[in-house]
Design an enzyme around this catalytic site. Structure first.
Site, PDB file in Angstrom:
ATOM      1  N   GLY A  12       0.838  -1.208   0.000  1.00 43.15           N
ATOM      2  CA  GLY A  12       0.000   0.000   0.000  1.00 43.15           C
ATOM      3  C   GLY A  12       0.863   1.244   0.000  1.00 43.15           C
ATOM      4  O   GLY A  12       0.517   2.253   0.605  1.00 43.15           O
ATOM      5  N   THR A  14       1.529   3.440  -2.173  1.00 51.78           N
ATOM      6  CA  THR A  14       1.090   4.672  -2.844  1.00 51.78           C
ATOM      7  C   THR A  14      -0.076   5.297  -2.076  1.00 51.78           C
ATOM      8  O   THR A  14      -0.677   6.263  -2.533  1.00 51.78           O
ATOM      9  CB  THR A  14       0.638   4.392  -4.296  1.00 51.78           C
ATOM     10  N   ASP A  16      -2.332   6.837   1.339  1.00 57.38           N
ATOM     11  CA  ASP A  16      -2.299   8.015   2.195  1.00 57.38           C
ATOM     12  C   ASP A  16      -1.425   7.802   3.432  1.00 57.38           C
ATOM     13  O   ASP A  16      -0.614   8.658   3.798  1.00 57.38           O
ATOM     14  CB  ASP A  16      -3.754   8.303   2.591  1.00 57.38           C
ATOM     15  N   ARG A  46      -0.615  -1.410  -6.327  1.00 63.47           N
ATOM     16  CA  ARG A  46      -1.183  -1.915  -7.572  1.00 63.47           C
ATOM     17  C   ARG A  46      -0.620  -1.215  -8.804  1.00 63.47           C
ATOM     18  O   ARG A  46      -0.199  -1.855  -9.755  1.00 63.47           O
ATOM     19  CB  ARG A  46      -2.697  -1.731  -7.508  1.00 63.47           C
ATOM     20  N   ASP A 177      -1.513   0.340  17.169  1.00 59.27           N
ATOM     21  CA  ASP A 177      -2.489   1.282  17.702  1.00 59.27           C
ATOM     22  C   ASP A 177      -1.680   2.567  17.841  1.00 59.27           C
ATOM     23  O   ASP A 177      -0.872   2.693  18.764  1.00 59.27           O
ATOM     24  CB  ASP A 177      -3.027   0.835  19.063  1.00 59.27           C
ATOM     25  N   HIS A 178      -1.845   3.490  16.909  1.00 58.59           N
ATOM     26  CA  HIS A 178      -0.883   4.599  16.855  1.00 58.59           C
ATOM     27  C   HIS A 178      -0.945   5.484  18.104  1.00 58.59           C
ATOM     28  O   HIS A 178      -0.019   6.243  18.354  1.00 58.59           O
ATOM     29  CB  HIS A 178      -1.007   5.398  15.559  1.00 58.59           C
ATOM     30  N   ASP A 235     -14.173   2.589  15.594  1.00 55.75           N
ATOM     31  CA  ASP A 235     -13.024   3.295  15.054  1.00 55.75           C
ATOM     32  C   ASP A 235     -12.127   3.883  16.151  1.00 55.75           C
ATOM     33  O   ASP A 235     -10.919   4.014  15.967  1.00 55.75           O
ATOM     34  CB  ASP A 235     -13.519   4.427  14.131  1.00 55.75           C
ATOM     35  N   HIS A 240      -8.174   2.814  20.633  1.00 50.41           N
ATOM     36  CA  HIS A 240      -7.436   3.887  21.306  1.00 50.41           C
ATOM     37  C   HIS A 240      -7.962   4.203  22.711  1.00 50.41           C
ATOM     38  O   HIS A 240      -7.195   4.330  23.657  1.00 50.41           O
ATOM     39  CB  HIS A 240      -7.471   5.165  20.475  1.00 50.41           C
ATOM     40  N   LYS A 340     -16.461  13.348  16.370  1.00 45.44           N
ATOM     41  CA  LYS A 340     -16.095  14.253  15.287  1.00 45.44           C
ATOM     42  C   LYS A 340     -16.929  15.524  15.380  1.00 45.44           C
ATOM     43  O   LYS A 340     -17.977  15.540  16.001  1.00 45.44           O
ATOM     44  CB  LYS A 340     -16.368  13.576  13.943  1.00 45.44           C
TER      45      LYS A 340
END
Ligand code: NAD
Length: 489
Positions: A12, A14, A16, A46, A177-178, A235, A240, A340
């Site tokens: 992956g 390429t 984000d 890909r 888990d960043h 999410d 987190h 959010k």
């Protein structure tokens, strides 16, 4: 001494994540001399690209993220590209040959890190192919780094785990888990276990409640398609938020080894009070943003965002009361809140201590403030301790004073967050700040009961305005226990 030499394959490359986080993080390790000359990266994705084009995109992402490019030519010379179809064995067979050449060229001792930075539906497929097509037959170490989400619920997480375990042992799996890469999240343990003034108070005798808030200003942006299948509970909470709960609640480990720390965290997960059926209403609140104004800008409701169902019942906000039924924490609520389109972008933890037995400094209406320990995770990093002290010049009135430590200078704007540390840990073979399967499983089983109840119940969305701290019910959740969310800055 760990052998840091390694071939990192980014699936992956390429995407984000690779551009915004992984390449800049590798560059920072490189510029700080933490990568030896013996490293190489094969980017896999890909679309067809030449090595030159790929190296240029690595360079562009570093400059975009960090605004500098010292020695960048040397850095990007370690990057290679292979166009790849993740479902086709032939792709893996040519990748294996290529990897062997690179390994030989840089003397990488057969050490390999496979970083899956792709859509999660491919995680299992890739792991199975890595094994069946021989990419994991190496003389050195092999490690799998896997991005979130780790499954969609317990069932799918188990299935994914089964697939990756056919190719990698638990010790070889690094589940990202960043949040565990963030400086102040890592600091929780030090604050707790290195200070004589906190650990003795760190229990239900002296702490009244703990509040963890992770709020965002942004809406769902371009991620509507993914978010519709996920929502804030899956999410943010499952991973987190629950990780922060575990770090705050765990017992002191015997020593700071991966196994000891992880097993203390697992014990916290095992002590979580399960909440299911109608009870969910007493413990958890969900929300979805409507339109509103944030920073003078008019923004639209979630249901009008691209790729989102006009009748969507996906939650963009969750508040909850988490109880840990063990000796240390019985009776102490851990309130969590994430969403959010809230008022500010911020992650912080407030530890509220119990009131002193008797207040000698009553000022008719004004009560003394309780002591608070605030851990600022982001964007500011630091600690603030709220105390009461004598008002200068005044009589014997008490006023609140704050002792602050700001973690400045370590991080400039645009740091690649925790990825730099996590990549370094992985190359070092340190899995402490990655999640063990048991943590993932317990956490899913806790969260699944909540989502199961929500699925059956009507949601009256939208129920909070963009630019606010969520629905009223989130405030009522604390009010009924006699608390409120501390608006600390
Ligand atoms: P992305 O859509 O930007 O990138 C996907 C990458 O996968 C691209 O390089 C694409 O070429 C490649 N790809 C897709 N299908 C392929 C196929 N069939 N064969 C070969 N390559 C294929 O995604 P992203 O935002 O970089 O996210 C990647 C992973 O990281 C996801 O699991 C996501 O949940 C996770 N993640 C991303 C972020 C972030 O900030 N972007 C944050 C946390 C976690």
């Amino acid at each position: 001494e760990q052998n840091m030499n390694s071939l990192i394959m980014i699936f992956g490359a390429t995407g984000d994540l690779a551009k915004r986080k992984l390449f800049p993080s590798l560059y920072r390790l490189f510029e700080r001399g933490r990568l030896t000359n013996k490293f190489a990266v094969i980017g896999v994705a890909r679309r067809p690209l030449s090595n030159d084009e790929f190296q240029q995109s690595v360079k562009d992402s570093v400059v975009a993220a960090l605004g500098r490019d010292k020695n960048i030519e040397e850095f990007i010379s370690h990057f290679y590209y292979q166009s790849h179809d993740v479902t086709d064995s032939n792709s893996y067979i040519s990748l294996k040959k290529f990897a062997e050449q690179i390994d030989y060229h840089y003397s990488l001792d057969g050490n390999r890190i496979f970083y899956l930075a792709m859509a999660p539906e491919f995680f299992g497929t890739i792991a199975l192919h890595l094994k069946s097509d021989g990419l994991t037959d190496v003389s050195g170490y092999k490690r799998l780094v896997i991005e979130k989400p780790f499954g969609h619920d317990l069932e799918s997480a188990k299935e994914l785990n089964k697939q990756i375990r056919t190719a990698f042992s638990e010790e070889e799996i690094y589940r990202i888990d960043h949040y565990l890469g963030k400086e102040m999240v890592r600091n929780i343990e030090v604050i707790r276990f290195a200070n004589a003034i906190f650990e003795p108070l760190w229990n239900n005798r002296y702490i009244s409640n703990i509040q963890i808030t992770s709020s965002e200003i942004l809406g769902v942006e371009e991620r509507g398609r993914y978010y519709e299948t996920s929502g804030a509970l899956r999410d943010m909470v499952q991973n987190h938020m629950m990780q922060m709960v575990a770090l705050l609640a765990m017992e002191p480990p015997i020593k700071l080894s991966t196994n000891e720390i992880r097993s203390e965290k697992v014990r916290v997960f095992r002590s979580l009070r399960a909440v299911e059926g109608e009870e969910v209403k007493d413990y958890f609140v969900r929300g979805q943003y409507g339109e509103g104004t944030i920073e003078d800008e008019q923004v639209q409701a979630y249901r009008n965002e691209p790729m989102v169902d006009k009748q969507s019942t996906t939650e963009t906000f969750v508040a909850g009361k988490v109880m840990i039924d063990n000796f240390r924490w019985a009776g102490v609520p851990f309130y969590i809140r994430t969403g959010k389109r809230m008022t500010e972008k911020s992650t912080k933890i407030v530890i509220q201590f119990k009131d002193i037995p008797m207040n000698l400094y009553y000022q008719t209406e004004k009560m003394l403030n309780p002591n608070l320990l605030v851990i600022h995770i982001q964007p500011e990093e630091g600690i603030t301790l709220h105390l009461n002290a004598k008002k200068a010049g005044g009589h014997l009135d008490a006023q609140e004073v704050k002792l602050s430590f700001a973690n400045t200078g370590v991080h400039a704007m645009n740091t690649p967050e925790g990825y730099e540390k996590l990549l370094f840990d992985c190359m070092n073979g340190d899995a402490t700040n990655f999640t063990h399967w048991d943590e993932v499983a317990y956490s899913w089983s806790f969260v699944d009961k909540i989502s199961k109840f929500w699925q059956k119940e009507q949601a009256s969305f939208p129920n909070y305005q963009s630019g606010t701290m969520g629905p009223n019910a989130a405030d009522e959740l604390l009010e009924k226990d006699g608390f409120f969310w501390w608006p600390v800055t």
